[in-house]
Design a protein around this motif. Structure first.
Motif, PDB file in Angstrom:
ATOM      1  N   ALA A  73       0.817  -1.221   0.000  1.00 50.13           N
ATOM      2  CA  ALA A  73       0.000   0.000   0.000  1.00 50.13           C
ATOM      3  C   ALA A  73       0.846   1.263   0.000  1.00 50.13           C
ATOM      4  O   ALA A  73       1.886   1.326   0.643  1.00 50.13           O
ATOM      5  CB  ALA A  73      -0.920  -0.005   1.214  1.00 50.13           C
ATOM      6  N   ASP A  74       0.366   2.275  -0.720  1.00 49.43           N
ATOM      7  CA  ASP A  74       1.004   3.592  -0.705  1.00 49.43           C
ATOM      8  C   ASP A  74       0.464   4.480   0.411  1.00 49.43           C
ATOM      9  O   ASP A  74       1.123   5.439   0.815  1.00 49.43           O
ATOM     10  CB  ASP A  74       0.770   4.304  -2.038  1.00 49.43           C
ATOM     11  CG  ASP A  74       1.631   3.716  -3.124  1.00 49.43           C
ATOM     12  OD1 ASP A  74       2.785   3.384  -2.826  1.00 49.43           O
ATOM     13  OD2 ASP A  74       1.140   3.559  -4.249  1.00 49.43           O
ATOM     14  N   GLU A  75      -0.723   4.196   0.829  1.00 49.47           N
ATOM     15  CA  GLU A  75      -1.344   4.998   1.894  1.00 49.47           C
ATOM     16  C   GLU A  75      -2.182   4.078   2.744  1.00 49.47           C
ATOM     17  O   GLU A  75      -2.879   3.200   2.214  1.00 49.47           O
ATOM     18  CB  GLU A  75      -2.233   6.083   1.270  1.00 49.47           C
ATOM     19  CG  GLU A  75      -2.595   7.216   2.199  1.00 49.47           C
ATOM     20  CD  GLU A  75      -1.407   8.135   2.447  1.00 49.47           C
ATOM     21  OE1 GLU A  75      -0.972   8.211   3.613  1.00 49.47           O
ATOM     22  OE2 GLU A  75      -0.915   8.756   1.495  1.00 49.47           O
ATOM     23  N   ASP A  91      -4.472   1.809   0.288  1.00 48.81           N
ATOM     24  CA  ASP A  91      -4.549   2.229  -1.113  1.00 48.81           C
ATOM     25  C   ASP A  91      -3.524   1.471  -1.961  1.00 48.81           C
ATOM     26  O   ASP A  91      -2.318   1.638  -1.783  1.00 48.81           O
ATOM     27  CB  ASP A  91      -4.298   3.732  -1.217  1.00 48.81           C
ATOM     28  CG  ASP A  91      -4.634   4.253  -2.606  1.00 48.81           C
ATOM     29  OD1 ASP A  91      -4.980   3.428  -3.484  1.00 48.81           O
ATOM     30  OD2 ASP A  91      -4.552   5.472  -2.815  1.00 48.81           O
ATOM     31  N   ALA A  94      -1.355   2.361  -6.905  1.00 48.75           N
ATOM     32  CA  ALA A  94      -0.123   2.438  -7.691  1.00 48.75           C
ATOM     33  C   ALA A  94       0.271   1.081  -8.272  1.00 48.75           C
ATOM     34  O   ALA A  94       1.156   0.999  -9.128  1.00 48.75           O
ATOM     35  CB  ALA A  94       1.012   2.993  -6.828  1.00 48.75           C
ATOM     36  N   ARG A  95      -0.376   0.020  -7.808  1.00 48.30           N
ATOM     37  CA  ARG A  95      -0.047  -1.335  -8.298  1.00 48.30           C
ATOM     38  C   ARG A  95      -0.790  -1.628  -9.590  1.00 48.30           C
ATOM     39  O   ARG A  95      -1.894  -1.134  -9.806  1.00 48.30           O
ATOM     40  CB  ARG A  95      -0.432  -2.381  -7.249  1.00 48.30           C
ATOM     41  CG  ARG A  95       0.185  -2.133  -5.891  1.00 48.30           C
ATOM     42  CD  ARG A  95       1.668  -2.371  -5.911  1.00 48.30           C
ATOM     43  NE  ARG A  95       2.345  -1.654  -4.824  1.00 48.30           N
ATOM     44  CZ  ARG A  95       3.658  -1.639  -4.645  1.00 48.30           C
ATOM     45  NH1 ARG A  95       4.448  -2.287  -5.487  1.00 48.30           N
ATOM     46  NH2 ARG A  95       4.192  -0.983  -3.657  1.00 48.30           N
ATOM     47  N   ARG A 138      -4.893  10.754  -2.168  1.00 48.89           N
ATOM     48  CA  ARG A 138      -4.157  10.665  -3.441  1.00 48.89           C
ATOM     49  C   ARG A 138      -4.049  12.006  -4.135  1.00 48.89           C
ATOM     50  O   ARG A 138      -3.095  12.274  -4.842  1.00 48.89           O
ATOM     51  CB  ARG A 138      -4.839   9.666  -4.386  1.00 48.89           C
ATOM     52  CG  ARG A 138      -4.391   8.248  -4.221  1.00 48.89           C
ATOM     53  CD  ARG A 138      -4.577   7.439  -5.499  1.00 48.89           C
ATOM     54  NE  ARG A 138      -5.883   7.594  -6.080  1.00 48.89           N
ATOM     55  CZ  ARG A 138      -6.994   7.077  -5.587  1.00 48.89           C
ATOM     56  NH1 ARG A 138      -6.954   6.381  -4.470  1.00 48.89           N
ATOM     57  NH2 ARG A 138      -8.155   7.246  -6.187  1.00 48.89           N
ATOM     58  N   ARG A 141      -1.254  15.158  -2.204  1.00 46.13           N
ATOM     59  CA  ARG A 141       0.120  14.810  -1.842  1.00 46.13           C
ATOM     60  C   ARG A 141       1.022  16.027  -1.812  1.00 46.13           C
ATOM     61  O   ARG A 141       2.135  15.968  -1.314  1.00 46.13           O
ATOM     62  CB  ARG A 141       0.657  13.795  -2.836  1.00 46.13           C
ATOM     63  CG  ARG A 141       0.045  12.427  -2.640  1.00 46.13           C
ATOM     64  CD  ARG A 141       0.511  11.485  -3.688  1.00 46.13           C
ATOM     65  NE  ARG A 141      -0.041  10.152  -3.473  1.00 46.13           N
ATOM     66  CZ  ARG A 141      -0.152   9.242  -4.418  1.00 46.13           C
ATOM     67  NH1 ARG A 141       0.256   9.523  -5.642  1.00 46.13           N
ATOM     68  NH2 ARG A 141      -0.650   8.072  -4.156  1.00 46.13           N
TER      69      ARG A 141
END
Ligand SMILES: [Zn+2]
Length: 318
Positions: A73-75, A91, A94-95, A138, A141
């Motif tokens: 996860a990015d977040e 979140d 991004a994958r 998202r 940022r």
């Protein structure tokens, strides 16, 4: 017409803002056995398909599955606690799609707009919060004041600008939007105003709706939107209910209003068509080429309540 209840209005988990000020408390909850992780991918939620016994269900990951997801996860945002279970949203946007295969299992990637009304109400609001808050993260940022990167704080309740000379704290944004069911008295049980936008699926009609502008009351917004889009002037404006609508970031505020004029003057830059539809004609909307918004939406509820005025309001009255 029975249209059930508004979707996304159940009580959510306890957000515990005081505890969230302590980063170590969040970390401890995240790695505890009672943590559950709800993955979100590009504004869509991961859900288990409906069965004969229940509607679609949230994919709530625990243990090793949760840890593996958090790693990707990015977040990560804390959604709150209920019955000693602590809920988090992760979140994965991004994958790439194939990266989600080990997480998915039997689950599917779904648009909550399509399935929210079929879900258990607490799970529906959990997924709505997860989607809405991660959408905000998202898109925030970077600081809107100085352009520096921002960092999530308090379990995702806020973000703060990394530039020490600025340090601005950013709060999740919700965009208020009004939706108004306009009626007029008359033959065939009176009529209500339905309109459609050119981008909507063929035949779909709904109530007039629009976003609140700076320096405007909700009632002024209702009158302005109805006037601008249809040329109709409305008299008394009455609040009905509100509904979180995180598609992507609205709060839908529903009203009823009685028209003082009846002659339509449609602004085709805003809407494609608007019609008065009498109560008697609602039995054969298909013959008119009209279909209504899906169940659980504010428009559908307000229309249904008007058609069945003897019924109790199908939204929380307290
Ligand atoms: Zn800044």
């Amino acid at each position: 017409m029975t249209d059930a209840f508004l979707t996304f209005v159940a009580d959510g988990p306890d957000r515990r803002p005081r505890d969230c000020r302590d980063p170590s408390w969040i970390t401890a909850r995240l790695h505890a056995r009672d943590a559950r992780v709800l993955p979100v991918w590009r504004d869509r939620n991961l859900v288990l398909p409906a069965t004969d016994e229940r509607g679609p269900a949230a994919l709530a990951l625990a243990g090793d599955h949760a840890r593996g997801t958090l790693h990707l996860a990015d977040e990560i945002v804390y959604l709150g606690e209920r019955d000693a279970v602590h809920w988090f949203a992760a979140d994965l946007s991004a994958r790439e799609g194939p990266d989600l295969t080990p997480i998915l299992g039997r689950a599917e990637i779904a648009d909550l707009r399509d399935i929210g009304q079929l879900m258990e109400p607490f799970e529906a609001i959990l997924l709505a919060r997860a989607r809405g808050v991660l959408y905000w993260h998202r898109r925030n940022r970077f600081c809107g004041a100085c352009g520096s990167p921002t960092d999530s704080e308090q379990g995702g309740l806020t973000r703060r600008c990394r530039n020490s000379a600025c340090g601005l704290e950013h709060f999740p944004r919700v965009d208020p939007a009004v939706l108004v069911h306009v009626t007029r008295p008359g033959p065939e049980g009176g009529a209500c105003l339905l309109a459609r936008q050119p981008t909507w699926p063929a035949g779909l009609y709904s109530c007039v709706a629009g976003f609140v502008e700076p320096g405007e009351t909700l009632e002024q917004c209702v009158r302005r939107e109805v006037r601008e889009e249809t040329g109709i002037e409305v008299g008394e404006v009455t609040y009905a209910a509100s509904q979180p609508w995180p598609f992507p970031s609205s709060l839908m505020i529903g009203f009823t209003a009685v028209a003082r004029t009846t002659r339509l003057a449609i602004d085709t830059d805003e809407i494609e068509d608007a019609r008065w539809v009498t109560r008697a004609r609602f039995d054969r909307l298909a013959d008119l080429g009209i279909r209504l918004p899906r169940r659980g939406t504010m428009a559908r509820i307000l229309i249904g309540q008007w058609l069945d005025t003897s019924a109790a309001p199908p939204y929380p009255s307290a």
